[in-house]
Write a protein that holds these residues in place. Structure first.
Motif, PDB file in Angstrom:
ATOM      1  N   LEU A   1       0.839  -1.180  -0.106  1.00  0.00           N
ATOM      2  CA  LEU A   1      -0.035  -0.129   0.021  1.00  0.00           C
ATOM      3  C   LEU A   1       0.887   1.207  -0.081  1.00  0.00           C
ATOM      4  CD1 LEU A   1      -2.842   1.410   0.141  1.00  0.00           C
ATOM      5  CD2 LEU A   1      -2.769   0.876   2.577  1.00  0.00           C
ATOM      6  N   TYR A   2       1.822   1.250   0.846  1.00  0.00           N
ATOM      7  CA  TYR A   2       2.823   2.431   0.829  1.00  0.00           C
ATOM      8  C   TYR A   2       3.350   2.646  -0.589  1.00  0.00           C
ATOM      9  CZ  TYR A   2       6.284   5.581   2.672  1.00  0.00           C
ATOM     10  OH  TYR A   2       7.226   6.751   2.799  1.00  0.00           O
ATOM     11  N   ALA A   3       3.936   1.608  -1.248  1.00  0.00           N
ATOM     12  CA  ALA A   3       4.541   1.799  -2.468  1.00  0.00           C
ATOM     13  C   ALA A   3       3.489   2.161  -3.587  1.00  0.00           C
ATOM     14  CB  ALA A   3       4.875   0.480  -3.192  1.00  0.00           C
ATOM     15  N   ARG A   4       2.088   1.829  -3.481  1.00  0.00           N
ATOM     16  CA  ARG A   4       1.211   2.179  -4.174  1.00  0.00           C
ATOM     17  C   ARG A   4       0.889   3.709  -4.268  1.00  0.00           C
ATOM     18  NH1 ARG A   4      -1.143  -2.757  -3.232  1.00  0.00           N
ATOM     19  NH2 ARG A   4      -2.759  -1.649  -1.928  1.00  0.00           N
ATOM     20  N   GLN A   5       1.169   4.211  -3.151  1.00  0.00           N
ATOM     21  CA  GLN A   5       0.818   5.582  -2.740  1.00  0.00           C
ATOM     22  C   GLN A   5       2.104   6.334  -2.874  1.00  0.00           C
ATOM     23  OE1 GLN A   5      -1.053   6.022   1.017  1.00  0.00           O
ATOM     24  NE2 GLN A   5      -3.090   5.269   0.331  1.00  0.00           N
ATOM     25  N   GLY A   6       3.066   5.961  -3.557  1.00  0.00           N
ATOM     26  CA  GLY A   6       4.462   6.602  -3.831  1.00  0.00           C
ATOM     27  C   GLY A   6       5.346   6.877  -2.861  1.00  0.00           C
ATOM     28  N   GLY A   7       5.256   5.994  -1.751  1.00  0.00           N
ATOM     29  CA  GLY A   7       6.222   6.382  -0.665  1.00  0.00           C
ATOM     30  C   GLY A   7       7.520   6.118  -0.842  1.00  0.00           C
ATOM     31  N   ARG A   8       8.294   6.845  -0.430  1.00  0.00           N
ATOM     32  CA  ARG A   8       9.967   6.456  -0.739  1.00  0.00           C
ATOM     33  C   ARG A   8      10.699   5.881   0.450  1.00  0.00           C
ATOM     34  NH1 ARG A   8      11.313   8.301  -5.691  1.00  0.00           N
ATOM     35  NH2 ARG A   8       9.759   9.498  -6.893  1.00  0.00           N
ATOM     36  N   ARG A   9      10.004   6.385   1.655  1.00  0.00           N
ATOM     37  CA  ARG A   9      10.848   5.795   2.908  1.00  0.00           C
ATOM     38  C   ARG A   9      10.363   4.365   3.516  1.00  0.00           C
ATOM     39  NH1 ARG A   9       9.926  10.909   6.646  1.00  0.00           N
ATOM     40  NH2 ARG A   9       7.806  10.687   5.771  1.00  0.00           N
ATOM     41  N   TRP A  10      10.542   3.605   2.636  1.00  0.00           N
ATOM     42  CA  TRP A  10       9.830   2.246   2.928  1.00  0.00           C
ATOM     43  C   TRP A  10      10.631   1.633   3.971  1.00  0.00           C
ATOM     44  CZ3 TRP A  10      12.507  -2.537   2.544  1.00  0.00           C
ATOM     45  CH2 TRP A  10      13.600  -2.553   1.961  1.00  0.00           C
ATOM     46  N   ILE A  11      11.837   1.818   4.277  1.00  0.00           N
ATOM     47  CA  ILE A  11      12.404   1.111   5.525  1.00  0.00           C
ATOM     48  C   ILE A  11      11.820   1.734   6.848  1.00  0.00           C
ATOM     49  CG2 ILE A  11      14.649   0.817   6.673  1.00  0.00           C
ATOM     50  CD1 ILE A  11      15.900   0.786   4.188  1.00  0.00           C
ATOM     51  N   LYS A  12      11.601   2.966   6.889  1.00  0.00           N
ATOM     52  CA  LYS A  12      10.911   3.600   8.085  1.00  0.00           C
ATOM     53  C   LYS A  12       9.563   3.133   8.050  1.00  0.00           C
ATOM     54  CE  LYS A  12       9.840   8.216  10.169  1.00  0.00           C
ATOM     55  NZ  LYS A  12       9.744   9.542   9.829  1.00  0.00           N
ATOM     56  N   GLN A  13       8.686   3.030   7.325  1.00  0.00           N
ATOM     57  CA  GLN A  13       7.380   2.489   7.062  1.00  0.00           C
ATOM     58  C   GLN A  13       7.529   1.076   7.781  1.00  0.00           C
ATOM     59  OE1 GLN A  13       5.971  -0.336   4.957  1.00  0.00           O
ATOM     60  NE2 GLN A  13       4.185  -0.151   6.198  1.00  0.00           N
ATOM     61  N   MET A  14       8.312   0.042   7.043  1.00  0.00           N
ATOM     62  CA  MET A  14       8.571  -1.235   7.634  1.00  0.00           C
ATOM     63  C   MET A  14       8.756  -1.351   9.213  1.00  0.00           C
ATOM     64  SD  MET A  14      11.447  -3.776   7.231  1.00  0.00           S
ATOM     65  CE  MET A  14      12.520  -2.889   8.313  1.00  0.00           C
ATOM     66  N   PHE A  15       9.660  -0.597   9.572  1.00  0.00           N
ATOM     67  CA  PHE A  15       9.877  -0.389  11.142  1.00  0.00           C
ATOM     68  C   PHE A  15       8.749  -0.010  11.903  1.00  0.00           C
ATOM     69  CE2 PHE A  15      14.404  -0.698  10.239  1.00  0.00           C
ATOM     70  CZ  PHE A  15      14.813  -1.206  11.307  1.00  0.00           C
ATOM     71  N   ILE A  16       7.994   1.245  11.643  1.00  0.00           N
ATOM     72  CA  ILE A  16       6.788   1.477  12.235  1.00  0.00           C
ATOM     73  C   ILE A  16       5.755   0.512  12.230  1.00  0.00           C
ATOM     74  CG2 ILE A  16       5.120   3.081  12.134  1.00  0.00           C
ATOM     75  CD1 ILE A  16       6.906   5.197  11.297  1.00  0.00           C
ATOM     76  N   GLY A  17       5.678  -0.239  10.909  1.00  0.00           N
ATOM     77  CA  GLY A  17       4.568  -1.315  11.006  1.00  0.00           C
ATOM     78  C   GLY A  17       4.751  -2.505  11.881  1.00  0.00           C
ATOM     79  N   ALA A  18       6.062  -2.895  11.888  1.00  0.00           N
ATOM     80  CA  ALA A  18       6.545  -3.771  12.806  1.00  0.00           C
ATOM     81  C   ALA A  18       6.458  -3.776  14.249  1.00  0.00           C
ATOM     82  CB  ALA A  18       8.331  -4.165  12.304  1.00  0.00           C
ATOM     83  N   PHE A  19       6.738  -2.470  14.654  1.00  0.00           N
ATOM     84  CA  PHE A  19       6.718  -2.424  15.868  1.00  0.00           C
ATOM     85  C   PHE A  19       5.527  -1.404  16.516  1.00  0.00           C
ATOM     86  CE2 PHE A  19      11.245  -2.461  15.153  1.00  0.00           C
ATOM     87  CZ  PHE A  19      11.495  -3.876  15.685  1.00  0.00           C
ATOM     88  N   LEU A  20       4.390  -1.185  15.783  1.00  0.00           N
ATOM     89  CA  LEU A  20       3.319  -0.203  16.143  1.00  0.00           C
ATOM     90  C   LEU A  20       2.650  -1.170  17.243  1.00  0.00           C
ATOM     91  CD1 LEU A  20       1.934   2.085  15.416  1.00  0.00           C
ATOM     92  CD2 LEU A  20       0.242   0.620  14.067  1.00  0.00           C
ATOM     93  N   ILE A  21       2.032  -2.260  16.918  1.00  0.00           N
ATOM     94  CA  ILE A  21       1.375  -3.126  17.921  1.00  0.00           C
ATOM     95  C   ILE A  21       2.434  -3.673  19.195  1.00  0.00           C
ATOM     96  CG2 ILE A  21       0.083  -5.264  18.505  1.00  0.00           C
ATOM     97  CD1 ILE A  21      -1.388  -3.015  16.651  1.00  0.00           C
ATOM     98  N   PRO A  22       3.492  -3.971  18.938  1.00  0.00           N
ATOM     99  CA  PRO A  22       4.368  -4.532  20.314  1.00  0.00           C
ATOM    100  C   PRO A  22       4.749  -3.330  20.886  1.00  0.00           C
ATOM    101  CG  PRO A  22       5.217  -5.644  17.947  1.00  0.00           C
ATOM    102  CD  PRO A  22       4.187  -4.553  17.631  1.00  0.00           C
ATOM    103  N   ALA A  23       5.024  -2.063  20.440  1.00  0.00           N
ATOM    104  CA  ALA A  23       5.297  -0.994  21.047  1.00  0.00           C
ATOM    105  C   ALA A  23       4.157  -0.702  22.181  1.00  0.00           C
ATOM    106  CB  ALA A  23       5.830   0.120  20.411  1.00  0.00           C
TER     107      ALA A  23
END
Length: 624
Positions: A381-403
């Motif tokens: 979804l982030y790629a389809r919306q033209g996002g470029r900071r995919w590593i930051k998105q991955m970290f936020i997605g991975a740790f959102l619920i655990p945090a």
């Protein structure tokens, strides 16, 4: 006060000369010999394994709790777990935090066998009582309490707050009450005689009951003798059915429960039919109108009264605001849905309530294993919306619920440590959870993100996105996104709030939830209602020529969490008798986590359904 399974404690203490206890409030698992883990290469590993085997052999010869089979005269271990106030189920302390005495048998240490067992505050300690399989024991004094003023005050405080304790024999839970006060509340009495009745079928234990007798008045500077007896009796209960007495079919399979499921199911049929009829008729008219406009020349089209969702075709697939956070929420919601579905299916197949901490351990394992789902949907979804900071998105997605979960647990853990409660999470367990996050969840999330970006990360929208955003016209107040968001969660909450009562009661009171077929039906109903509601909300929003549908569809479905959390306040004040800082913070802290996770899941479900609907209607209309 009647416990599930037919055992009477608390208010019935003293009736017939004793207090009868023996019931179920939670999962039970194997409590056995210590199994320290060592990592060593070559011969060191072999030597460690041999040493571990030698250490374990004597204990397994005494009590084989893992196999649940015993030979005649073989030792049966009585584990003491926790003690705490009856009305605060989660406020528990080690059994020997009260000045109880220990039997003369040599101590056997217990290690947390699962992560869930450690997180749930299971603190098994050996009772020191000499119990052998099929070997009756007459009333025997096993220790003596020297009751000084401090120890008396501790027992008096426990009795005033209706403290109960929990024990385990062969993984079967047993409950007993500490003592009772007289009618005037001036004198306090301690139950000193544990009368155990153990049922066996062949070489297996299938039933355990405890009767507390020997009421002794608490007088300072006296000695109190603690005694026990064991009576073995043959039982026809099958080993596979030994936990059935802890269940409460009259509560969970009540007519109200069936009626609520039927009511929700009828709501789904009505809502799906209504939405289908309205959208099909309305969309048919829209398509007819737009087709007629296609036949007009340019001047007639300019003079015509154009309105509706077609007018925003150049902006409807515009990236949402804050795409990094939005895609992380969608990925996390998809993962929570996958975890819920898998755990419910596993619970329907396996009786997880028979294992201590097994439900929590299963949920943690499944959450870690489904991390690629989070990365796939969030990253694509982030790629389809033209996002470029995919590593930051991955970290936020991975740790959102655990945090969120770990942050809440960390806060509550401080209070638990202050109270010296057994719910205080050990440091080693915290390290284990952090290792799971960094070395399991994060790599798997990375794999899912890479797959999502490469397999479905290319934008393939049916309409081109205009370079300049279209101005959003004024509309009536009830068509504003904020109003739609507030109203969107009412129907989804209405379809699940009866089930919320049963789930809350099983977790915050003394019931074992086992009707996971009901939960599966409710999950399906929730998904259907959520998708229908968000589709209708999005259609009205687009028809008002407001193309900000992504966040609106997510938040209108996620607002279900607000109503669930509001209901938790009602449940706390009117359905429970909880009190104290620890129990209150524990309740509202974890209810906030539960509500937020439910909201993120509903929001993701609503967005995914709405996204498919939006793509479908704009695919079927001709765009110049």
């Amino acid at each position: 006060m009647t416990w599930p399974g037919g055992a009477e404690v608390a208010s019935q203490v003293g009736v017939g000369g004793g207090a009868r206890a023996g019931s179920a409030a939670g999962p039970a698992a194997c409590a056995g010999t210590p199994r320290p883990e060592m990592a060593a290469p070559g011969l060191q590993l072999c030597a460690a394994a041999a040493l571990l085997l030698l250490l374990c052999l004597p204990l397994r010869a005494r009590a084989d709790e893992h196999e649940h089979t015993y030979q005649d005269k073989e030792e049966v271990v009585l584990w003491m777990n926790t003690v705490g106030p009856y009305h605060n189920r989660q406020e528990t302390y080690k059994y020997f935090s009260l000045p109880f005495c220990v039997g003369s048998k040599k101590s056997i240490s217990h290690y947390h066998e699962t992560l869930g067992e450690a997180l749930q505050g299971v603190e098994l300690e050996f009772s020191g009582l000499d119990i052998k399989f099929k070997d009756d024991v007459m009333q025997t004094t096993y220790c003596e309490i020297d009751l000084d003023k401090g120890r008396r005050d501790a027992f008096v405080y426990a009795i005033k707050n209706h403290y109960w304790y929990q024990m385990y024999i062969d993984d079967l839970p047993i409950w007993g009450i500490v003592g009772e006060a007289d009618e005037n509340g001036e004198d306090y009495y301690l139950w000193t005689y544990k009368k155990l009745e153990i049922g066996y079928n062949g070489n297996r234990i299938v039933d355990v009951n405890l009767t507390s007798e020997g009421k002794v008045k608490l007088v300072p500077n006296t000695k109190i003798q603690m005694s026990y007896s064991v009576k073995w009796k043959k039982s026809d209960v099958k080993f596979e059915d030994r936990f059935d007495k802890y269940l409460d079919p009259s509560f969970f399979q009540h007519r109200i429960h069936w009626f609520s499921i039927f009511n929700s199911f009828m709501m789904v049929i009505f809502l799906v039919g209504l939405v289908s009829m309205i959208l099909m008729r309305t969309l048919r008219k829209d398509y007819a109108r737009y087709s007629k406009e296609e036949e007009m020349d340019d001047m007639d089209r300019d003079l015509g009264d154009e309105y509706g969702w077609k007018q925003v075709h150049g902006d409807v697939f515009r990236p949402s605001s804050h795409p990094l956070i939005f895609s992380s929420l969608i990925g996390s919601g998809c993962q929570i849905f996958a975890v819920s579905l898998i755990v419910i299916v596993v619970a329907m197949i396996e009786d997880l309530y028979t294992e201590r901490g097994s439900m929590l351990s299963t949920a943690i394992f499944v959450y870690a294993a489904t991390s690629p789902v989070n990365g796939y949907f969030g990253g694509s979804l982030y790629a389809r919306q033209g996002g470029r900071r995919w590593i930051k998105q991955m970290f936020i997605g991975a740790f959102l619920i655990p945090a969120m979960v770990c942050g809440t647990a960390f806060f509550i853990n401080f209070i638990a440590i202050y109270y010296h409660a057994s719910r205080a999470i050990p440091f080693g367990t915290m390290v284990a959870v952090c290792c799971i996050c960094f070395f399991v969840i994060l790599p798997l999330n990375l794999v899912g993100t890479i797959l999502g970006r490469n397999l479905s990360g290319q934008p393939n929208f049916p309409c081109r996105v205009n370079a300049v955003p279209r101005p959003i016209p004024e509309k009536k107040w009830f068509m504003e996104p904020a109003v739609i968001v507030c109203l969107g969660g009412i129907l989804p909450f209405g379809s699940i709030f009866i089930e919320m009562y049963f789930i809350f009661t099983s977790f915050w009171a003394y019931k074992i939830y086992y009707v996971y077929g009901f939960m599966m039906l409710v999950l399906v109903i929730l998904c259907i209602v959520t998708v229908c509601v968000t589709i209708v909300c999005t259609y009205f929003l687009l028809n008002a020529e407001d193309y900000r549908w992504q966040w609106t569809s997510f938040l209108s479905a996620a607002s279900t969490a607000i109503y669930v959390y509001m209901y938790s306040f009602y449940y706390y004040f009117f359905k429970t008798k909880m009190y104290g800082l620890f129990q209150t913070s524990f309740y509202f802290g974890y209810m906030a986590v539960f509500s937020t996770a439910l909201g993120i899941m509903c929001g993701a479900i609503g967005y995914m359904g709405t996204s498919a609907f939006v793509r479908k209607i704009y695919t079927n209309v001709k765009i110049d």
